[in-house]
Every structure is written in structure tokens, then in C-alpha cells.
Design an enzyme around this catalytic site. Structure first.
Site, short mmCIF file in Angstrom:
data_model
loop_
_atom_site.label_atom_id
_atom_site.label_comp_id
_atom_site.label_asym_id
_atom_site.label_seq_id
_atom_site.Cartn_x
_atom_site.Cartn_y
_atom_site.Cartn_z
N GLU A 441 -17.13 35.19 8.25
CA GLU A 441 -16.99 35.65 9.76
C GLU A 441 -17.47 34.45 10.54
O GLU A 441 -16.89 33.45 11.09
CB GLU A 441 -17.19 36.90 10.23
CG GLU A 441 -16.59 37.34 11.16
CD GLU A 441 -16.50 39.15 11.57
OE1 GLU A 441 -16.92 39.68 10.57
OE2 GLU A 441 -16.33 39.24 12.77
N GLU A 717 -26.35 44.74 12.90
CA GLU A 717 -25.19 44.94 13.47
C GLU A 717 -25.10 46.58 13.73
O GLU A 717 -24.54 47.10 14.59
CB GLU A 717 -24.02 44.31 12.42
CG GLU A 717 -22.54 44.84 13.07
CD GLU A 717 -21.74 44.25 12.07
OE1 GLU A 717 -22.06 43.91 10.88
OE2 GLU A 717 -20.36 43.81 12.34
C1 RAM Z 1 -16.89 42.49 13.79
C2 RAM Z 1 -18.20 42.30 14.44
C3 RAM Z 1 -18.08 41.63 15.67
C4 RAM Z 1 -17.47 42.81 16.65
C5 RAM Z 1 -15.90 42.83 16.05
C6 RAM Z 1 -15.04 43.64 16.85
O1 RAM Z 1 -16.15 41.65 13.37
O2 RAM Z 1 -18.92 43.56 14.31
O3 RAM Z 1 -19.23 41.76 16.37
O4 RAM Z 1 -17.12 42.03 17.68
O5 RAM Z 1 -16.14 43.28 14.74
#
Ligand code: RAM
Length: 871
Positions: A441, A717
Site C-alpha cells: 500500500e 493503525e
Molecule cells: C486504509 C488505511 C489508510 C486509510 C484508508 C481509508 O488504506 O487505513 O490509513 O486512510 O484505509
């Protein structure tokens, strides 16, 4: 005590070599520009306004100031800058790529002869993909992962290197390695990940300009005269890692001397140059190195090196062994319950380095080239002999931003939390602000950057880093004003949005994410006081607001679109996404109005003030009950309403009371990405300081300190990335290095240490110093490097005696609020508090004492009145 400073007066500019700069600056006939004395206290952001500068021009400058008494300072030491290539016609280079397709990263080289001694030499270089530059066998420069990550088709940065000292008369060789990088490698998000997002092929572009002593010039450019050969880098991908077979090295590939490999022609193409821009952001560099903390053995028998810190970058490997031995390094953030390397949360990002030994008997030292890893642990397979602390070194890479703050308290857990916030910023600042640095990602998620920007600006000097990224945000903004979820927009939000049925035709902008367009310029303005970022971003900010306005329709309530909402809250608490979207709509309108004011756009000020008033009214009508219940009553709903000033003043106390009641009844926070940054502010501002401290200092799940109980060295996260029973969150989205929830850092600086910028005199021209002791802390010390110098606060509580030492930079002023104080009780530097000695006013509001003062150091001490009466 108080020492103030006065107007800045004179700036002189001259073209000259650095050595000659000082004398040239003394010589009026060589001056480009002389600002003359400027009778003003504004000593930052003085913009050059002399004659138009030319490509390649080197300008030296110096400055002096006059203090309040009219006494001039010495001239500063001369400094300089150099202009890049400003005209399209400056470029004569062509784009080159290897003719014979090979899976391997190519070596590229060109031999050339110089006829005389060199007076000046620059190479301007960039690539589709990532490049490293070499000259006569040596790497040039200390920038990594060049040319960085931008919206490549619209803006491609080139880098400039000074080769004056490195070239020699006669033959020289210039060379480059060329990797796929973000341009042509695997990049993206979940199902929307893509190969070769920006182009099929990597290619290289460079222009070496040599000026001889006699002022004649030669230009060596990338063209059909270059040759290419497969390098020892068998493959290298941002996510995947790298495989390097040292047996394939060609000793003289970028030098004079015999060549042993197969060298073939390159394809040279002329492409438009109009997207080329000089390096804008701070370069990525190797910032620091980590020595292994310990070496462990996994249940599989594998050796695992623990670097003691979740970090981003790569490892330097040292090994000696037989030729052909393959050493495999796998990188992960945590160990699983059995003590083995956990890699499931990488969701396919290989993060694997393979090094195949040359085997000459000497120690071989290797670092990867075109990849980076997010990791704390490195599992080593195939290492010849015993792995020791010297076998592996962690090399931390990020955009080279100066650390701008220090923060320390009597509670070590808070110090560790601060450390974790800073390290998550380091790890997610590899040229763009990313959500995470490890899994498949690593994208420029706008929402994450939006919520973290204020904290980021305390931690580091982020001015250039974000200014550069905002240019990409504006470049990738859609014609309808919506802002992509990620910038650069590699997921092509509008086309491949994974949920088209939810998204509707054009609803690509998500509330709290797209607002990066308005919030980040504003945060930069607050921190640095530079109106240029507001000017440059104004159109983008206004377009985003237009988009919100269009989606919200006549009712001014943004409803129905796909939203990320209060992403990753705790438990199954969910806040109405229409409420969030409308709150952010109001927020962006408010900031745009303030921006218009800062820029003197009077018509817009009025227009956006009226719109803000109307959106606020719509918000209240739609989401706020007469008893001040906001939406479904989630913490985030109250936080947004209070933080964005959406409620009528008479409802503040009731709404804050309901928020505090929720915090008390659940015993913890429930907020996700959007509610978290303002949660403690909403509590502390409206009388619930101790509740805020309780949330901050709690270390049960969910809380900021809970991850520390699992040894976290960065921000997670998810609140429950690792659960108390050791089980893990869903691996598809479980980053252990994700700064969004580290946005609490702003509260730590502004409320615990008490340092805030003032939007009416931004950039710390005037500061608001208002520490709010609590939570049982008895000592706090923080400092922040402002453009005017170091601003610091330090406080201590012993018994009921409170002592606050503040240091205010020269040429700035501050309002200091002393909590729970009465004027009579306060001593400043041992004397009763009074106007004079830098203090210009003292006011007692019955609870706190407010002091206006000029620059200098002050020491206040007093017995605190009994306060902290919680409603
Ligand atoms: C995931 C990650 C990221 C967030 C998006 C919406 O990819 O948690 O931090 O901004 O979702």
C-alpha cells in the site's frame, strides 16, 4: 531578561562564486538587488524582488538587522542559492532506455572527454523509475530514491549535482542504475493495485554541463551514445525488495578500465519536457543507523535480528563466504506468538532482500538500491557463519527534515508515546506522507496526512515536504474539484474506486480526506506564517469547497456519498457519515474564509463567512437536538461539532458534558481517524481537563498507551492491532506504523507543554503559551524551533508550587496564561510580577493570570490556587 529586536533592514544579493561572495557583496556594482533598510519587524518571508533571474544563476546574499535602539548587527555570513533550468530550451537531453529488454536493472554509461580544467560542472538528472548516479566509479550525491514520488505525468522532479570537483581533464565516465520504483513497478491498493502505473518502461534523462576555465562549455547528455548492460540487481521493487548477485558486478562499469559485460545500445527518445520541475521537497537521505538490540532464534531455527525499533529504510549487510551463497533477509514489524517473523500483515509486499555473495574472501558490504522496508525484525537465512551484531545495521531513510521539537515529561510512558509519534512520522515521510510504510500500500492517503499535519509541523520542519505534496494534490485534483483518496492518485480514485455502486458517478472525494486540500495549507501557514502556500493552493482549496458545496446541494448537508467516515474507531461505534461530511464541509469553508482574509480577498471573505454561517445552521438543524445531543451521540460527533465551532455558544457546555459523560461511562475513547485528533481538545477546552489526561494516560485497551504494553515503538493503525490475549487484528489492514492516531501529539505540545501558534500573527510571530498541568505530571519540558528561533516552555509542580520557565525568540511576542494563579502570588525571576522588563501587560481573570510579553526568558513561580474544579 527581556531582550527585544527591531526591524530587519537590508538584504544584498550578488552573483559570485562562494569564495568571491563576500567581496562581491561589498561591491555595489556587482549587486543584483539591495532591499535597502526595511522599517518593519517582519523578518521572515522577505521575497526577492530584484531583476528576473536566469537559468543556472548563482546568487549570494546576506542580511543585517537593526535592533530597537537603531544599532545595526554585523552582516550575516554570505549564503547562496542557485537557479535551476527555467526554460524548456535549456534541455537538450533525450530519454534513454536499454535497447535489449532484460528483467534486470540496467547499468547505463557514457564515456566522454574533457579538454581543459573545469570551472563549473552541474548534472541535472531524473528518470522514469528510480536512478542512482555515478561518476568515475563513485556514487554521486547522497540523495536516495531519486527523483522521488510525484504525479509523474504532470510533475517530474529533476535533481542537480555539483560535479566541479569530481571531473578530470581527459576521459571520464558517467553512469546510472535505473530501477522500476513507483513509476513502473507494482503500486497500489488491494484489488486496485497496478503494475507499471505510470509507464511501461524505465528511462533515464541527464544533462551534464561543463564550463571550462576559459568560459567555453561542453554539454554531455543522455542520447544514443550511451550504452547499457544488465547490472547485478536481478530485480528491485518498492514493495518486493531486491535481489543482488554480486558475482555479476562489473568493476569498471562506471569508470575507465576494461569492461567485461555485454554492452548494448540504448534507445533514445525525445519526449516533451514540460512536466520537469526542480527538486522541491527535501531529498530522501540516510538519516541514521540502528545497531541490533539482540539476536533471536525463531522456532523454525531461523535467526532473527531485532533492531529494537520499528523503522523504515533498509539494512546494510556485512558477510564473508563462498561465492554463490545466497543470504535471504525477510523484514517484518512484529514476531508472532511463537516468536517467528510475522509477515501476514504485509499482504504480499515481499520485503525480501537476497544477496548472492561474490566470494572473493573479503568482507562484502551491501545495501539495497530501489526499495525500502518497514520493519523492526529481520529474519536471516543462509548467512555463512554466525550472525553477529555487526552483520546487520538498520539504515533509516526518510525525507530529510530537521527535527523541530523536543518533548519530555516526568511520565516515561508519555515520552515513549511521543517517540512513537515521531518515529511513525519518520517512517511515513519517504518523499510523500503515507499511511503505512510496510504493506502492499504505502500510499499518500490524504485523510491520514490531514489529521496528522498539525502534529507533523511540531515534530519536524515540514514546510517543503508538504508544499511539494500539495502541488501534487492540486495537480491530481479532478475537474469537479474532488480530491483523490491518495496523492499521487495511483488508485485512480474516480475510475477504479473499488465500490462503484456505492460511489456514484463522481463522488470520489471523501470527507476528512479531501479536506487535506484546505487543512494542510492552513496548518503550514500557522506554523510558518508564509502566505505563499495559501496563495499557491488557493484555487485548489476553493475547488474542493466548490465540490463539497455541489455535493451538499441546496440543503447544505452533504449526504449519501461514499465516505470513509471516522475510520477505524474502537469497537462497533460508528458515526453518521453525513454528519461527518457536513462538519468537514463547514470546516473547509471556515478555513477558506480565513485564508481569503489572510490574502486580503475581501469579497471571498464575506462570501465564505456567509456560507460558513449557513452550513453551520444546516448542521445544527439536521444533526443537533435541543439538548445538544449531536447525531447519534458518539464521541466523534461531539468532538467535530466542538472542535470546528459548529454549535451555538449556549450549547457548548451541554455538548461537552455529554461528551465527557460518554467518556466516563465507557471509560475509554471510541474515536477513529477523524475524531481522535480533537478528542482531548474538546474535553480540555470545555472544562474536562482531567478526563482528557485520564484518557491520555490510560494504558488499557483502547488507548494511546496500550500499544506500549506490547512494546510498540511506533503508532498502530488499529487501537487493537494486538489484543490483550495476543491475538491480532485482521492482517489485511493491521499496520504497526501508521501515524493517524498519533495526531494526539498536537495536544501534548499545545496543552501539556502549552505551545500554540496564533493565527492572527502566525509562524510564532506571536505565540500563545498556556500549559495546563494535570494527570499527576510534575515535570514537563518542550521546545520548538520556530523560524525566529527556539521557543521553549518547562514547568514543574512541587507541592502546590508551580514554576514555569518560558523562552520567547527574539522579534516575537507571546501571551502567557498562568493557570490557577492570582497576580499577588506570582514571582517572575524572584520579583513580584509587574509590567516592565519585557512584560507589557498583566491581567487577572479570577482564575488564571494572563501576561503579555516580548522576547526573552522568564521564570514564573507561585502557589497554585485550588482549581481544577471539574464540572
Ligand atoms: C486504509 C488505511 C489508510 C486509510 C484508508 C481509508 O488504506 O487505513 O490509513 O486512510 O484505509
Amino acid at each position: 531578561m527581556a531582550e527585544t529586536s527591531g526591524p530587519q533592514r537590508l538584504t544584498r544579493l550578488a552573483t559570485a562564486s562562494p569564495e568571491a561572495a563576500a567581496s562581491a557583496l561589498d561591491n555595489d556594482s556587482q549587486l543584483l538587488w539591495d532591499s535597502g533598510g526595511i522599517d518593519s519587524t517582519d523578518s521572515t518571508h522577505r521575497v526577492y524582488s530584484g531583476p528576473r533571474l536566469r537559468s543556472r544563476q548563482r546568487c549570494s546574499w546576506r542580511v543585517r538587522i537593526w535592533d530597537d535602539y537603531g544599532t545595526p548587527s554585523e552582516w550575516s555570513a554570505p549564503a547562496w542559492w542557485e537557479m535551476g533550468l527555467l526554460e524548456l530550451s535549456d534541455w537538450s537531453a533525450q530519454w534513454i532506455e536499454p535497447d535489449a529488454p532484460s528483467q534486470r536493472v540496467p547499468y547505463l554509461r557514457r564515456r566522454f572527454a574533457l579538454r581543459d580544467e573545469v570551472a563549473r560542472a552541474r548534472v541535472y538528472a531524473t528518470s522514469h523509475g528510480l536512478y542512482q548516479l555515478y561518476l568515475n566509479g563513485h556514487r554521486i550525491g547522497d540523495f536516495e530514491l531519486t527523483p522521488g514520488f510525484t504525479s509523474y505525468h504532470k510533475r517530474l522532479q529533476y535533481q542537480t549535482y555539483d560535479l566541479t570537483e569530481s571531473l578530470r581533464i581527459g576521459d571520464n565516465v558517467i553512469g546510472a542504475l535505473l530501477g522500476e520504483g513507483w513509476y513502473a513497478g507494482v503500486l497500489g491498493l488491494g484489488d486496485a493495485w497496478d503494475n507499471k502505473r505510470y509507464g511501461e518502461h524505465t528511462s533515464f534523462f541527464a544533462q551534464l554541463e561543463v564550463t571550462y576555465r576559459d568560459d567555453t562549455t561542453d554539454t554531455i547528455v543522455t542520447d544514443e551514445h550511451w550504452r547499457s548492460s544488465p547490472s547485478p540487481i536481478l530485480n528491485s521493487g518498492v514493495y518486493a525488495g531486491e535481489t543482488y548477485d554480486a558475482r555479476l558486478e562489473q568493476t569498471h562499469w562506471a569508470n575507465l578500465g576494461g569492461l567485461n559485460g555485454l554492452w548494448s545500445r540504448v534507445l533514445a527518445r525525445i519526449l516533451p519536457h514540460d512536466g520537469l520541475v526542480a527538486q522541491h521537497g527535501p531529498p530522501i537521505r540516510k538519516i541514521q543507523e540502528l545497531v541490533p538490540k539482540c539476536i533471536l532464534r525463531a522456532s523454525t531455527g531461523e535467526t532473527i535480528v531485532d533492531l529494537g525499533q520499528n523503522m523504515v529504510g533498509w539494512v546494510r549487510l556485512c558477510a564473508r563466504g563462498p561465492a554463490g551463497t545466497t543470504i535471504t533477509l525477510r523484514h517484518g514489524e512484529i514476531l508472532d506468538a511463537k516468536g517467528d517473523l510475522y509477515t501476514e500483515n504485509l499482504i504480499g509486499a515481499g520485503q525480501t532482500i537476497r544477496y548472492i555473495l561474490r566470494g572473493t574472501g573479503a568482507i562484502e558490504v551491501y545495501e539495497p538500491h530501489f526499495t525500502f522496508q518497514g520493519f523492526r525484525y529481520v529474519s536471516i537465512h543462509g548467512y555463512p557463519g554466525e550472525v553477529t551484531v555487526g552483520s546487520i545495521t538498520g539504515v533509516v531513510l526518510h525525507s530529510d527534515m530537521a527535527q523541530a521539537s523536543e518533548f519530555a515529561t516526568s511520565d516515561d510512558r508519555l515520552n515513549q508515546l511521543h517517540h512513537n509519534v515521531v518515529w511513525s512520522q519518520k517512517g511515513n515521510s519517504v518523499d510523500i506522507p503515507t499511511d503505512c510504510p510496510q504493506r502492499l500500500e504505502r500510499l499518500g492517503w490524504t485523510g491520514d496526512a490531514q489529521v496528522f499535519a498539525a502534529t507533523a509541523a511540531f515534530n519536524m520542519d515540514v514546510a517543503l515536504f508538504f508544499t511539494k505534496w500539495l502541488k501534487d494534490l492540486a495537480a491530481d485534483q479532478y475537474p469537479n474539484g474532488s480530491v483523490p483518496w491518495v496523492v499521487p492518485d495511483v488508485v485512480r480514485t474516480i475510475e477504479v474506486a473499488p465500490l462503484p455502486e456505492l460511489l456514484g458517478k463522481e463522488a470520489a472525494g471523501a470527507a476528512g480526506w479531501g479536506d487535506a486540500a484546505t487543512v494542510i495549507p492552513w496548518e503550514l501557514y500557522l506554523a510558518y506564517g508564509d502566505t505563499r502556500v495559501l496563495q499557491e493552493q488557493y484555487a485548489s482549496m476553493a475547488k474542493w469547497v466548490d465540490y463539497q458545496r455541489a455535493r451538499a446541494g441546496d440543503q447544505l448537508v452533504w449526504s449519501g456519498d461514499y465516505q470513509w467516515g471516522d475510520w477505524l474507531p474502537f469497537g462497533d461505534v460508528s458515526t453518521d457519515t453525513d454528519l461527518i461530511a457536513t462538519a468537514y464541509f463547514a470546516r473547509s469553508v471556515d478555513l477558506l474564509g480565513r485564508t481569503a482574509q489572510a490574502l486580503g480577498k475581501d469579497d471571498d471573505v464575506l462570501r465564505y463567512r456567509i456560507l460558513f454561517r449557513d452550513v453551520r445552521a444546516a448542521f445544527n438543524r439536521t444533526f443537533v437536538a435541543t439538548d445538544a445531543k449531536v447525531g447519534g451521540g458518539t464521541q466523534t460527533a461531539y468532538v467535530l461539532a466542538l472542535q470546528f465551532d459548529l454549535l451555538p455558544p449556549e450549547q457548548h457546555a451541554a455538548a461537552a458534558g455529554l461528551l465527557a459523560a460518554s467518556v466516563r461511562s465507557t471509560g475509554h475513547l471510541t474515536t477513529g481517524f477523524l475524531g481522535t485528533p480533537g478528542l482531548l481538545f474538546a474535553l480540555s477546552k470545555f472544562g474536562y481537563l482531567e478526563d482528557a489526561y485520564r484518557l491520555l494516560l490510560r494504558d488499557n485497551i483502547p488507548s494511546w498507551l496500550y500499544p506500549l504494553t506490547h512494546g510498540a515503538t511506533t503508532i498502530w493503525e488499529n487501537w487493537d492491532g494486538i489484543r490483550p490475549d495476543g491475538s491480532l487484528q485482521d492482517p489485511s489492514m493491521n499496520s504497526f506504523n501508521h501515524y493517524a492516531k498519533g495526531a494526539v501529539g498536537e495536544w501534548m505540545y499545545r496543552v501539556i507543554a502549552g505551545i500554540s501558534a496564533d493565527s492572527t500573527r502566525p509562524g510564532y510571530k506571536h505565540s500563545r503559551i498556556s500549559p495546563k498541568p494535570g494527570g499527576g505530571l510534575h515535570r514537563v519540558r518542550a521546545s520548538h524551533s520556530t523560524l525566529y528561533g527556539e521557543l521553549s516552555t518547562s514547568w514543574e509542580i512541587a507541592g502546590s508550587t508551580f514554576q514555569l520557565v518560558v523562552s520567547i525568540p527574539a522579534n516575537t511576542t507571546a501571551t502567557v496564561t498562568l493557570p490557577s494563579a492570582t497576580v499577588q502570588a506570582i514571582l517572575e525571576s524572584g520579583e513580584p510580577l509587574a509590567v516592565g522588563n519585557g512584560i507589557t501587560s498583566v491581567q487577572d481573570d479570577g482564575a488564571d493570570v494572563t501576561v503579555e510579553l516580548g522576547s526573552g526568558s522568564y521564570r514564573f513561580s507561585y502557589a497554585m490556587a485550588d482549581s481544577h474544579s471539574e464540572p
